[in-house]
Design an enzyme around this catalytic site. Structure first.
Site, short mmCIF file in Angstrom:
data_model
loop_
_atom_site.label_atom_id
_atom_site.label_comp_id
_atom_site.label_asym_id
_atom_site.label_seq_id
_atom_site.Cartn_x
_atom_site.Cartn_y
_atom_site.Cartn_z
N ARG A 2 -33.42 -4.90 11.72
CA ARG A 2 -33.95 -3.42 12.36
C ARG A 2 -34.28 -2.73 11.28
O ARG A 2 -33.51 -1.58 11.11
CB ARG A 2 -32.86 -2.95 13.26
CG ARG A 2 -33.16 -3.35 14.87
CD ARG A 2 -33.37 -4.78 15.33
NE ARG A 2 -34.19 -4.79 16.45
CZ ARG A 2 -33.71 -4.51 17.79
NH1 ARG A 2 -32.54 -4.21 17.94
NH2 ARG A 2 -34.20 -4.49 18.82
N GLN A 49 -40.28 -3.34 11.88
CA GLN A 49 -40.63 -2.67 13.29
C GLN A 49 -41.82 -3.19 14.02
O GLN A 49 -41.49 -3.51 15.23
CB GLN A 49 -40.68 -1.00 13.11
CG GLN A 49 -39.80 -0.45 13.75
CD GLN A 49 -39.53 1.18 13.45
OE1 GLN A 49 -40.17 1.44 12.36
NE2 GLN A 49 -38.86 1.74 14.08
N ASP A 82 -40.87 -6.63 15.71
CA ASP A 82 -39.98 -6.63 16.77
C ASP A 82 -40.12 -7.15 18.00
O ASP A 82 -40.17 -6.18 18.83
CB ASP A 82 -38.86 -5.33 16.27
CG ASP A 82 -37.52 -5.36 16.96
OD1 ASP A 82 -37.35 -6.40 17.61
OD2 ASP A 82 -37.01 -4.29 16.75
N SER A 90 -37.52 -5.42 20.67
CA SER A 90 -37.95 -3.84 21.00
C SER A 90 -39.01 -4.10 22.09
O SER A 90 -38.84 -3.49 23.04
CB SER A 90 -38.32 -3.24 19.70
OG SER A 90 -37.08 -2.87 18.90
N TYR A 95 -26.39 -2.31 15.88
CA TYR A 95 -25.87 -2.97 16.62
C TYR A 95 -24.52 -2.74 16.92
O TYR A 95 -23.80 -2.25 15.76
CB TYR A 95 -26.05 -4.51 16.30
CG TYR A 95 -27.46 -5.14 16.81
CD1 TYR A 95 -27.98 -5.06 17.87
CD2 TYR A 95 -27.98 -5.79 15.28
CE1 TYR A 95 -29.48 -5.80 17.76
CE2 TYR A 95 -29.43 -6.15 15.26
CZ TYR A 95 -30.05 -6.19 16.80
OH TYR A 95 -31.16 -6.62 16.96
P1 NAD Z 1 -28.85 -3.99 22.16
O1 NAD Z 1 -29.90 -4.92 23.09
O2 NAD Z 1 -28.19 -4.88 21.01
O3 NAD Z 1 -27.76 -3.56 22.89
C1 NAD Z 1 -27.96 -2.57 23.99
C2 NAD Z 1 -26.97 -1.45 23.92
O4 NAD Z 1 -25.68 -1.79 24.43
C3 NAD Z 1 -26.73 -0.68 22.27
O5 NAD Z 1 -27.35 0.51 22.32
C4 NAD Z 1 -25.44 -1.10 22.10
O6 NAD Z 1 -24.67 -0.07 21.34
C5 NAD Z 1 -24.67 -0.95 23.73
N1 NAD Z 1 -23.41 -1.53 23.97
C6 NAD Z 1 -22.73 -2.50 23.37
N2 NAD Z 1 -21.48 -2.51 23.85
C7 NAD Z 1 -21.38 -1.50 24.69
C8 NAD Z 1 -20.35 -1.15 25.56
N3 NAD Z 1 -19.18 -1.81 25.54
N4 NAD Z 1 -20.39 -0.08 26.28
C9 NAD Z 1 -21.65 0.65 26.48
N5 NAD Z 1 -22.62 0.24 25.65
C10 NAD Z 1 -22.56 -0.91 24.91
O7 NAD Z 1 -29.51 -3.09 21.29
P2 NAD Z 1 -31.02 -2.95 20.94
O8 NAD Z 1 -31.81 -2.18 21.84
O9 NAD Z 1 -31.49 -4.29 20.18
O10 NAD Z 1 -30.67 -1.90 19.87
C11 NAD Z 1 -29.76 -2.17 18.66
C12 NAD Z 1 -30.09 -0.93 17.60
O11 NAD Z 1 -31.18 -1.35 16.90
C13 NAD Z 1 -30.09 0.35 17.95
O12 NAD Z 1 -29.42 1.08 17.00
C14 NAD Z 1 -31.66 0.60 18.03
O13 NAD Z 1 -31.87 1.98 17.49
C15 NAD Z 1 -32.00 0.01 16.78
N6 NAD Z 1 -33.27 -0.55 16.41
C16 NAD Z 1 -33.92 -0.17 15.35
C17 NAD Z 1 -35.23 -0.62 14.97
C18 NAD Z 1 -35.89 -0.54 13.63
O14 NAD Z 1 -35.77 0.44 13.06
N7 NAD Z 1 -36.84 -1.30 13.18
C19 NAD Z 1 -35.84 -1.07 16.09
C20 NAD Z 1 -35.35 -1.34 17.41
C21 NAD Z 1 -34.10 -1.12 17.54
#
Ligand code: NAD
Length: 380
Positions: A121, A126, A129, A132, A230
């Protein structure tokens, strides 16, 4: 250089890994695209729409045998790849954690499998991805689906016959899908709240006009450390405290959307049967983590079950239900990945094995499972 796209064979999958608009972009690079006849129909793209962009339409066997790269929204079953040349790359959504045997079968066939869900990430990745782009649509769909199943309306309404209060929606897990779920529920007029384990999310929730419901993370709460944005796996003690915090809250909600995932692990259990029993009859829970075991007790993947008068939807195909948009974005992700390694002058693909993105996504190469996270599968 030829890229092939096959009809997705997974039940309920409506997406296709190439949309006509993206095919035009590949053509501009000098890359030929061949699509299996009928592959785009369930996403709303017929053969003529592809042909109009210069795409070759062919039968499955021809596409498989003549392609250097095959794009896939979901991992093709190895048995459905008869005639594939050794060295062919399969790039796309390959669900690497789901089926270790499939990785071995890809390796045996000499396939170079590249799972785009393993991209780091980081800014450079980006635009590639797929997690996303697809999670964003799934988060939107989860709320729209909940709204259509709910026996109430979401916005506050003032009518001549009296007023109706706004419905309450609670989002558990605020990554990409959760943020979109919050935004969608807000647009539809609900009163929205949300929770996560990652403290930095609190501000994001508030900036979308929702209320943050948070349990503080203490020393020893994380079983595996959070990394790369994550969440880590949380201790039973944390999950218990989190459950106590949200228990009273859940009881007042009309819609609960859960999205919590931990890469490579079963989804954490966030809502118990006892908590469901406290909710109002007719409330709706949508579990977007159903494919990974589910956040909600009693959830069944791809089904709607009723517990204590509450509907629990085990959403399997949030993005697939918006197949036209999902396919468009997915194809653009694949294009951005390939374009990053395309040598425009010589019209060849140059993917150095030590490039961080290539290294992150490559599961199999030259007959072996090469990814550090999955290599032990081969040894087993
Ligand atoms: P994910 O699908 O892995 O998980 C979904 C959400 O569930 C996450 O926010 C996680 O913190 C939460 N979670 C896990 N256990 C939990 C619990 N026990 N209780 C409550 N919530 C819980 O997440 P995602 O959508 O793939 O995003 C992961 C990260 O990647 C985020 O920080 C997002 O901002 C980041 N991201 C960065 C980029 C980039 O910079 N290129 C792009 C997309 C996402």
């Amino acid at each position: 250089m030829k890229i092939g796209v096959l009809k997705e064979l997974a039940p309920g999958e409506h997406r296709v890994a190439m949309a006509p608009a993206a095919a035009t972009r590949f053509a501009k690079l000098g890359i030929d695209i061949a699509v299996e006849s009928g592959a785009g129909l369930s996403a709303g793209f017929d053969d003529a729409a592809y042909a109009a962009q210069g795409v070759i339409i062919a039968d499955r066997k021809t596409v498989i045998s003549q392609s250097d790269i095959i794009l896939a929204a979901r991992p093709p079953a190895p048995d459905a790849l008869a005639g594939i040349k050794a060295g062919t790359r399969i790039i796309g959504g390959l669900a690497p954690y789901a089926d270790p045997q499939r990785l071995s079968a890809y390796a045996e066939r000499g396939i170079e499998a590249m799972a785009l869900e393993l991209l780091p990430r980081i800014t450079r990745a980006q635009s590639m991805d797929i997690l996303s782009s697809q999670a964003n649509l799934a988060g939107y769909h989860a709320v729209v689906r909940a709204a259509t199943e709910l026996n109430r309306c979401l916005p506050m309404m003032t009518t001549a016959a009296g007023s109706i209060p706004a419905a309450k929606a609670f989002v558990m897990g605020v990554g990409v899908a959760g943020l979109q779920a919050i935004a969608t529920a807000r647009r539809l007029g609900a009163i929205v709240s949300a929770t996560d384990v990652r403290p930095e999310v609190r501000e994001q929730i508030q900036s979308l006009g929702a209320k943050a419901i948070f349990e503080d993370v203490r020393e020893g709460d994380e079983i595996t450390k959070a990394a790369g944005g994550y969440a880590g796996e949380m201790s039973p003690a944390y999950l218990e405290r989190q459950a106590a915090l949200v228990s009273g809250h859940i009881a007042t909600q009309d819609i609960v959307v859960t999205t919590a995932l931990i890469p490579g692990r079963p989804a954490p259990r966030l809502v118990s049967d006892a908590q469901i029993a406290t909710m109002k009859k007719g409330s709706v829970i949508v579990d977007l983590a159903a494919e990974n075991g589910g956040n909600v007790e009693g959830v069944i993947l791809g089904e709607v079950v009723e517990r204590h008068g509450v509907l629990i939807i085990g959403l399997a195909d949030g993005a697939s239900r918006l197949a036209a948009d999902a396919s468009n974005l997915f194809a653009r992700n694949c294009y951005n990945f390939i374009e990053a390694f395309w040598n425009k002058a010589d019209k060849v693909l140059a993917m150095p094995t030590d490039d961080p993105l290539v290294e992150a996504v490559t599961l199999t190469r030259e007959g072996r499972i090469v990814h550090s996270r999955f290599a032990q599968v081969e040894a087993a």
